[in-house]
Design a protein around this motif. Structure first.
Motif, mmCIF file in Angstrom:
data_model
loop_
_atom_site.group_PDB
_atom_site.id
_atom_site.type_symbol
_atom_site.label_atom_id
_atom_site.label_comp_id
_atom_site.label_asym_id
_atom_site.label_seq_id
_atom_site.Cartn_x
_atom_site.Cartn_y
_atom_site.Cartn_z
ATOM 1 N N VAL A 77 -7.101 -3.943 5.681
ATOM 2 C CA VAL A 77 -6.353 -2.975 5.967
ATOM 3 C C VAL A 77 -7.004 -1.754 6.645
ATOM 4 O O VAL A 77 -8.220 -1.456 6.303
ATOM 5 C CB VAL A 77 -5.411 -2.405 4.773
ATOM 6 C CG1 VAL A 77 -4.444 -3.577 4.310
ATOM 7 C CG2 VAL A 77 -6.096 -1.738 3.721
ATOM 8 N N ALA A 78 -6.020 -1.037 7.198
ATOM 9 C CA ALA A 78 -6.474 0.433 7.595
ATOM 10 C C ALA A 78 -5.816 1.516 6.778
ATOM 11 O O ALA A 78 -4.727 1.255 6.619
ATOM 12 C CB ALA A 78 -6.244 0.623 9.112
ATOM 13 N N PHE A 79 -6.502 2.483 6.584
ATOM 14 C CA PHE A 79 -5.632 3.443 5.308
ATOM 15 C C PHE A 79 -5.271 4.593 6.556
ATOM 16 O O PHE A 79 -6.237 5.369 7.056
ATOM 17 C CB PHE A 79 -6.802 3.904 4.616
ATOM 18 C CG PHE A 79 -7.263 2.837 3.564
ATOM 19 C CD1 PHE A 79 -6.394 2.320 2.632
ATOM 20 C CD2 PHE A 79 -8.536 2.783 3.644
ATOM 21 C CE1 PHE A 79 -6.717 1.332 1.842
ATOM 22 C CE2 PHE A 79 -8.733 1.628 2.701
ATOM 23 C CZ PHE A 79 -7.887 0.800 2.053
ATOM 24 N N ARG A 80 -4.133 4.874 6.738
ATOM 25 C CA ARG A 80 -3.621 5.672 7.636
ATOM 26 C C ARG A 80 -2.882 7.004 6.724
ATOM 27 O O ARG A 80 -1.926 6.648 6.197
ATOM 28 C CB ARG A 80 -2.800 5.391 8.642
ATOM 29 C CG ARG A 80 -3.094 4.234 9.510
ATOM 30 C CD ARG A 80 -4.347 4.882 10.445
ATOM 31 N NE ARG A 80 -4.733 3.673 11.435
ATOM 32 C CZ ARG A 80 -5.952 3.386 11.456
ATOM 33 N NH1 ARG A 80 -6.850 4.195 10.860
ATOM 34 N NH2 ARG A 80 -6.342 2.559 12.254
ATOM 35 N N GLU A 81 -3.046 8.172 7.173
ATOM 36 C CA GLU A 81 -2.458 9.248 6.395
ATOM 37 C C GLU A 81 -0.974 9.174 6.677
ATOM 38 O O GLU A 81 -0.771 9.177 8.166
ATOM 39 C CB GLU A 81 -3.081 10.569 6.869
ATOM 40 C CG GLU A 81 -4.378 10.802 6.075
ATOM 41 C CD GLU A 81 -4.984 12.467 6.426
ATOM 42 O OE1 GLU A 81 -4.147 13.211 6.643
ATOM 43 O OE2 GLU A 81 -6.190 12.319 6.316
ATOM 44 N N ALA A 82 -0.025 9.189 5.983
ATOM 45 C CA ALA A 82 1.406 9.347 6.065
ATOM 46 C C ALA A 82 1.724 10.538 6.855
ATOM 47 O O ALA A 82 1.234 11.699 6.365
ATOM 48 C CB ALA A 82 2.362 8.979 4.931
ATOM 49 N N ASP A 83 2.802 10.624 7.794
ATOM 50 C CA ASP A 83 3.226 11.778 8.267
ATOM 51 C C ASP A 83 4.077 12.544 6.952
ATOM 52 O O ASP A 83 4.901 11.856 6.413
ATOM 53 C CB ASP A 83 4.188 11.630 9.506
ATOM 54 C CG ASP A 83 4.511 12.773 9.963
ATOM 55 O OD1 ASP A 83 5.326 13.613 9.589
ATOM 56 O OD2 ASP A 83 4.046 13.175 11.189
ATOM 57 N N PRO A 84 4.202 13.861 6.969
ATOM 58 C CA PRO A 84 4.994 14.411 5.804
ATOM 59 C C PRO A 84 6.624 14.214 5.915
ATOM 60 O O PRO A 84 7.209 14.274 4.943
ATOM 61 C CB PRO A 84 4.622 15.915 5.939
ATOM 62 C CG PRO A 84 3.409 16.015 6.706
ATOM 63 C CD PRO A 84 3.041 14.870 7.680
ATOM 64 N N ASP A 85 6.798 13.537 7.196
ATOM 65 C CA ASP A 85 8.301 13.295 7.544
ATOM 66 C C ASP A 85 8.741 11.949 6.901
ATOM 67 O O ASP A 85 9.717 11.741 6.351
ATOM 68 C CB ASP A 85 8.559 13.096 8.692
ATOM 69 C CG ASP A 85 8.593 14.334 9.732
ATOM 70 O OD1 ASP A 85 8.693 15.564 9.088
ATOM 71 O OD2 ASP A 85 8.518 14.399 10.875
#
Length: 123
Positions: A77-85
Motif C-alpha cells: 500500500v501507499a499511505f496517503r494523508e486523508a483530507d480533513p473533509d
C-alpha cells in the motif's frame, strides 16, 4: 493508482485488526504493528492514538509505502494523508465498528488522532 477489489474491501473492512508494516528509507520493512482499521465507501483508513507523534505513524512518513494484512488479504500500500473533509466519515466508521469499546474508541476520535488519519491505497 490501483483500486481495492470489492472482496478486499469487505475482508479488510470486516477484520477486527490490521497488521501494518511501513518501509524504511532503505526500502526494508519495519516490524508489523497491530491496529484498528475502518472502511468508509471505497477507502480503508487507520489512525494513530498518539497522532502524528506516534512511532508507527512517523515510520509511514519515510517512504509513504508499506504493506498491510487483514482478513486474509496481504497488499502493498501507499499511505496517503486523508483530507480533513474525510474525518467525519472516518469518525463515524470507527464509532460503528468499534463502538462496543467506548472507553477505547474515544481515543481515535480526538483532534490529535484525526490529524494522523491515513488512507490506505493499494499499489
Amino acid at each position: 493508482m490501483t483500486n481495492w477489489e470489492e472482496s478486499e474491501l469487505v475482508a479488510v473492512g470486516a477484520a477486527e485488526e490490521l497488521e501494518l508494516r511501513s518501509q524504511r528509507a532503505d526500502g526494508s520493512l519495519r516490524a508489523a504493528v497491530t491496529m484498528w482499521v475502518v472502511r468508509s465507501g471505497r477507502h480503508l483508513y487507520v489512525r494513530s492514538v498518539k497522532g502524528t507523534a506516534g512511532p508507527w505513524y512517523r515510520g509511514t512518513q519515510a517512504r509513504h509505502q508499506g504493506s498491510v494484512a487483514a482478513g486474509g488479504v496481504l497488499r502493498d500500500v501507499a499511505f496517503r494523508e486523508a483530507d480533513p473533509d474525510e474525518y467525519q466519515q472516518v469518525d463515524a466508521a470507527y464509532r460503528t465498528k468499534y463502538g462496543r469499546y467506548p472507553a477505547i474508541v474515544e481515543h481515535v476520535l480526538t483532534d490529535q488522532a484525526r490529524a494522523s488519519t491515513l488512507r490506505l491505497e493499494p499499489r
